[in-house]
Design a protein around this motif. Structure first.
Motif, short mmCIF file in Angstrom:
data_model
loop_
_atom_site.label_atom_id
_atom_site.label_comp_id
_atom_site.label_asym_id
_atom_site.label_seq_id
_atom_site.Cartn_x
_atom_site.Cartn_y
_atom_site.Cartn_z
N GLY A 98 0.94 -1.20 0.14
CA GLY A 98 0.72 -0.04 0.40
C GLY A 98 0.99 1.20 -0.08
O GLY A 98 0.22 2.59 0.45
N ILE A 99 1.81 0.95 -0.69
CA ILE A 99 2.99 2.35 -0.02
C ILE A 99 3.70 2.57 -1.64
O ILE A 99 4.30 1.91 -2.22
N LEU A 100 2.69 3.78 -1.71
CA LEU A 100 2.69 4.08 -3.56
C LEU A 100 3.57 4.28 -4.44
O LEU A 100 4.16 4.53 -4.96
N GLN A 101 4.84 4.88 -3.04
CA GLN A 101 5.85 5.67 -2.87
C GLN A 101 6.71 4.58 -3.87
O GLN A 101 7.96 4.84 -4.31
N ASN A 102 6.53 3.06 -3.32
CA ASN A 102 7.43 1.88 -3.76
C ASN A 102 7.09 0.83 -5.22
O ASN A 102 7.97 0.61 -5.19
N THR A 103 5.54 1.38 -5.21
CA THR A 103 5.16 0.49 -6.15
C THR A 103 4.13 1.11 -7.23
O THR A 103 4.28 2.10 -6.95
N GLU A 104 3.45 0.62 -8.07
CA GLU A 104 2.38 1.05 -8.80
C GLU A 104 1.37 0.73 -8.85
O GLU A 104 1.21 -0.98 -8.38
N TYR B 32 5.20 12.48 -2.55
CA TYR B 32 6.03 12.52 -4.41
C TYR B 32 4.44 12.34 -5.39
O TYR B 32 3.20 13.29 -5.29
N HIS B 34 2.91 11.46 -8.55
CA HIS B 34 2.59 10.40 -9.71
C HIS B 34 2.29 11.07 -11.23
O HIS B 34 1.25 12.13 -10.65
N TYR B 36 -0.40 9.18 -13.94
CA TYR B 36 -1.24 7.63 -14.38
C TYR B 36 -1.55 8.37 -15.47
O TYR B 36 -2.13 9.89 -15.98
N TYR B 46 -0.62 3.58 -14.89
CA TYR B 46 0.82 3.88 -14.07
C TYR B 46 1.30 4.55 -15.32
O TYR B 46 2.19 3.93 -15.87
N HIS B 49 6.97 8.62 -11.89
CA HIS B 49 6.73 8.95 -10.26
C HIS B 49 8.44 9.18 -9.53
O HIS B 49 9.18 8.70 -10.36
N SER B 91 1.15 12.19 -3.54
CA SER B 91 0.38 11.29 -2.40
C SER B 91 1.30 12.19 -1.33
O SER B 91 2.72 11.97 -1.23
N ASN B 96 -0.14 7.30 1.90
CA ASN B 96 0.81 6.97 0.74
C ASN B 96 0.64 6.01 -0.10
O ASN B 96 0.40 5.91 -1.00
N TYR B 97 -0.89 5.28 -0.34
CA TYR B 97 -2.03 4.37 -0.58
C TYR B 97 -2.92 5.08 -2.30
O TYR B 97 -4.08 4.60 -2.72
N LEU B 99 -4.54 7.62 -4.23
CA LEU B 99 -4.50 8.43 -5.17
C LEU B 99 -5.73 9.75 -5.00
O LEU B 99 -6.92 9.20 -5.68
#
Lengths: 116, 111
Positions: A98-104, B32, B34, B36, B46, B49, B91, B96-97, B99
């Motif tokens: 759930g950490i979108l800084q590290n994944t998409e 951050y 991002h 999309y 995506y 980012h 985010s 951080n989850y 969008l």
């Protein structure tokens, strides 16, 4: 590989009826999200699951909306007593964490819900 | 949540570079950036980012201003398949989850 799968792709229902929308996330993704997109607008956050639990359901518009993810994979969005204003495209997404800084986040193609 | 501002629409010609701007003057130090995009009748996809440094991947480049109050998504050679709505999203560390999509920029690519 398989992406996020949503069924049905289209659903027409009568006002007042109950509907269920299903999401199959990418295997191994612990985070799952539901968004709603009205015509001409960007997607709007509804709920976020981490595993089986709803970590943030602040985007659900009212108590007619409920979502579950009982085994930490497939999720169902449930809408009771549907109203015409619920008509929209419902998008599901999943991500490794759930950490979108590290994944998409990977999105499905959505379910278009029309309430008549 | 910090807000982003994007032009409603932009046009480009095929095989030319495209620079899609985004303003985020209230960005905080941990936000951050991002990007999309959403092709017609598809879910969002995506693109890229970053936090402070410029980023490159196979799809695009992200140029972030030194003060971080704006950023630019760069498509080096636009194709017809790049026609889509492009969303610039911030985010924050606390959520951080999540969008938070705005209306995005509708990119039209002319053959």
């Amino acid at each position: 590989g398989a992406g996020v799968s949503q069924t049905p792709s289209n659903k027409v229902t009568e006002k007042g009826k109950y509907v269920e929308l299903r999401c199959d996330p990418i295997s191994g993704h612990t985070a799952l999200y539901w968004y709603r997109q009205s015509l001409g607008q960007g997607p709007e956050f509804l709920i976020y699951f981490q595993g089986t639990g709803a970590a943030d359901d602040s985007g659900l518009p009212n108590d007619r909306f409920f979502a579950v993810r009982p085994e930490g994979s497939v999720s169902t969005l449930k809408i009771q007593r549907t109203e015409r204003g619920d008509s929209a495209v419902y998008l599901c997404a999943s991500s490794l964490t759930g950490i979108l800084q590290n994944t998409e986040a990977f999105f499905g193609q959505g379910t278009r819900l029309t309430v008549v | 949540d910090a807000k982003t501002t994007q032009p409603n629409s932009m046009e480009s010609n095929e095989e030319e570079p495209v620079h899609l701007p985004c303003n985020h003057s209230t960005i905080s130090g941990t936000d951050y950036i991002h990007w999309y995009r959403q092709l017609p009748s598809q879910g969002p996809e995506y693109v890229i980012h970053g936090l402070t440094s410029n980023v490159n991947n196979r799809m695009a480049s992200l140029a972030i201003a030194e003060d971080r109050k704006s950023s630019t998504l760069i498509l080096h050679r636009a194709t017809l398949r790049d026609a889509a709505v492009y969303y610039c999203i911030l985010s924050s560390g606390g959520s951080n989850y999540k969008l938070t999509f705005g209306k995005g920029t509708l990119l039209t690519v002319n053959p």
